[in-house]
Design a protein around this motif. Structure first.
Motif, short mmCIF file in Angstrom:
data_model
loop_
_atom_site.label_atom_id
_atom_site.label_comp_id
_atom_site.label_asym_id
_atom_site.label_seq_id
_atom_site.Cartn_x
_atom_site.Cartn_y
_atom_site.Cartn_z
N LEU A 98 -5.78 4.42 -7.57
CA LEU A 98 -6.05 3.00 -6.83
C LEU A 98 -6.79 1.56 -7.21
N ARG A 99 -7.88 1.90 -8.05
CA ARG A 99 -7.62 0.21 -8.57
C ARG A 99 -7.39 0.22 -9.72
N ALA A 116 1.05 -1.25 0.13
CA ALA A 116 -0.20 0.17 -0.07
C ALA A 116 0.69 1.35 -0.16
N VAL A 117 0.17 2.53 -0.98
CA VAL A 117 1.06 3.55 -1.14
C VAL A 117 0.62 4.58 -0.51
N GLN A 164 -3.64 5.67 -1.86
CA GLN A 164 -3.60 5.78 -3.20
C GLN A 164 -3.46 4.96 -3.80
N GLU A 165 -2.51 3.82 -3.82
CA GLU A 165 -2.43 2.82 -4.80
C GLU A 165 -2.09 1.69 -3.46
N VAL A 166 -2.75 0.65 -4.61
CA VAL A 166 -2.83 -0.78 -3.26
C VAL A 166 -2.33 -1.90 -4.24
N ARG A 220 1.17 12.25 -9.71
CA ARG A 220 2.02 11.85 -9.08
C ARG A 220 1.82 9.94 -9.31
N ASP A 221 0.92 9.66 -10.64
CA ASP A 221 0.48 8.44 -10.85
C ASP A 221 1.75 7.78 -11.86
#
Length: 484
Positions: free
Chosen positions: A332-333, A17-18, A25-27, A365-366
């Motif tokens: 995230l998705r 996880a970020v 934000q991200e997983v 940021r992606d």
């Protein structure tokens, strides 16, 4: 902006996880039994050539043959794409690298333009090009990195032995670190190149596990902590960091807490929300996200938000908040491919520009490549996001067994009328004393209540009685008509 990377590892799966300023934000999820294969290199065998599509299918040992286009088969740099028939033939051995995991019904995508990443570099053994990531925008830094690469390549005597791309992580990197990366990649390529000949299909290089990939690809200057909840894996990760990323060693720590690390940061709840269609905005508005085979559509609605001044201001504020939320949801998705966003219509062109600028800013940021194409005549924003691995819902979910992934069920009323038609078919084709209908509770209740008059008419018409039995294991759309 503070950033933390959380690494949760069990024997069954690894999750990363970020978290930025306390918000997920991200997983990323990798199941041990079905690890992703992007970046893996295989000795494959061409099983079918498709001249009409300028492509071929290659057996790399998976359940489905993988797909390669003519443009992805090594040729002279700058040359026009040759005919697929001139490039490969059935039965031929081909050394290929996976660029996209198998997703849904589609097989893996391949290339012969091999590339091997390290912390700061990507090594391309079959080209002689040296490039720098476009995300490094400072011209002085780009010149510094070019000079470093020239000195390193010359000192190693490898001018004609492949090309390199400096990754975004190379910004502000020291010369000795880049030189260490070059040596690591050269050793790795020598190991791989010794296995290019032999039987097929065979894997000859596997990319790193999720935890190590996360360190290589996700850690940046903003990353304050990297927390790992498995002591055994913490030691392995520590070894990797010591060899390849010594500058982040002080940020790496073991999390020994009783409470699961994802619970501590509220990650589990956010993962559950990321599987829902509806995303609530703080203003009272909401998004509806619908991924399909062809594209993902995102609809923005004002919901309960009515604003304080006027309608145009309300719409503008909702769209601004939605733009920030959409950028987060895409990460995230892990949604990829074509994305169509239906913002609420804005009359003011300056408002439109500000909403698009906000979306662009948030997408910077992606880690995946994104491209905003513009607004169509219908007022829909078109964009793309590079898809390499399955989305979060594809990893964690499967199509509903009851509705076959449609997201809707035929009503009990519709099923009742289907049952009537089925009984009429059976009555015409076979002789029976009576009929027994096995169906879901809701359907049987309707047949005995609202449809009882129609049942009586049907019995009179066919001259037979119809009985009903509830089957608790049947879904709403399931039924059987049995002749007695």
């Amino acid at each position: 902006m503070s950033e933390e990377i959380l690494i949760n590892i069990t024997p069954m799966e690894s999750r990363v996880a970020v978290v930025e300023n306390g918000v997920l934000q991200e997983v990323h999820v990798e199941r041990t039994l079905r690890r992703g294969i992007v970046g893996n290199i295989y000795r494959g065998r061409v099983v079918r050539v498709l001249p009409g599509m300028q492509a071929a299918f290659v057996d790399i040992g998976l359940a489905r043959a993988a797909f390669i286009h003519a443009a992805e088969i090594s040729q002279r740099e700058g040359a026009a794409v040759e005919s697929i028939n001139a490039l490969v033939r059935e039965g031929q051995t081909l050394v290929v690298q996976v660029t996209k995991d198998p997703i849904g019904t589609k097989g893996a995508r391949l290339t012969t333009h091999l590339s091997i990443p390290s912390r700061y570099l990507v090594y391309m053994p079959r080209t002689s090009h040296v490039g720098i990531s476009l995300k490094i925008e400072d011209e002085a830094e780009r010149e510094r990195l070019k000079a470093i690469m020239a000195r390193c390549v010359e000192s190693e005597g490898i001018e004609h032995e492949g090309g390199f791309i400096l990754r975004t992580a190379a910004e502000a990197a020291r010369e000795e670190d880049i030189l260490a990366d070059i040596r690591y990649l050269r050793r790795l390529w020598q190991q791989i190149s010794g296995n290019l000949q032999g039987p097929t299909p065979v894997p000859i290089y596997e990319d790193l596990t999720l935890a190590l990939r996360a360190l290589r690809d996700l850690v940046g200057p903003r990353t304050e902590k990297i927390r790992v909840d498995s002591r055994e894996n913490f030691q392995r990760i520590g070894q990797f960091v010591e060899e390849l990323m010594p500058e982040v060693a002080t940020r790496l720590e073991h999390y020994p807490g009783e409470r699961p690390i994802f619970d501590l940061y509220g990650v589990e709840d956010e993962i559950q929300k990321a599987l829902e269609r509806k995303v609530l905005l703080k203003s009272g508005g909401y998004l509806v996200i619908d991924p399909t085979e062809a594209m993902t559509t995102i609809d923005v609605n004002t919901g309960a938000f009515v604003g304080h001044r006027n309608l145009e201001e309300t719409i503008f504020k909702t769209n601004l908040e939605a733009a920030t939320a959409i950028a987060r949801q895409l990460r995230l998705r892990n949604l990829g491919g074509i994305i169509i966003i239906d913002f609420i219509d804005m009359e003011d062109e300056e408002h439109q520009r500000q909403v698009i600028r906000t979306l662009e800013k948030q997408l910077e940021r992606d880690h995946a490549k994104t491209n905003i194409i513009g607004i169509t005549e219908l007022g829909l924003l078109q964009m793309t996001r590079k898809r390499t691995r399955e989305s979060l819902s594809q990893v964690l979910c499967e199509p509903c067994a009851n509705c076959q992934g449609r997201g809707i069920l035929r009503t009990a009323e519709t099923i009742c009328y289907e049952i009537f038609r089925e009984i009429l078919r059976e009555a015409r084709a076979y002789q029976a004393n009576s009929y027994l209908v096995l169906a879901n509770q809701k359907v049987v209740d309707r047949l005995l209540d609202e449809e009882s008059g129609n049942v009586a008419d049907l019995e009179a018409f066919i001259g037979r009685t119809v009985k009903f039995q509830v089957e608790t294991m049947y879904s709403q759309e399931q039924y059987d008509v049995v002749l007695l």
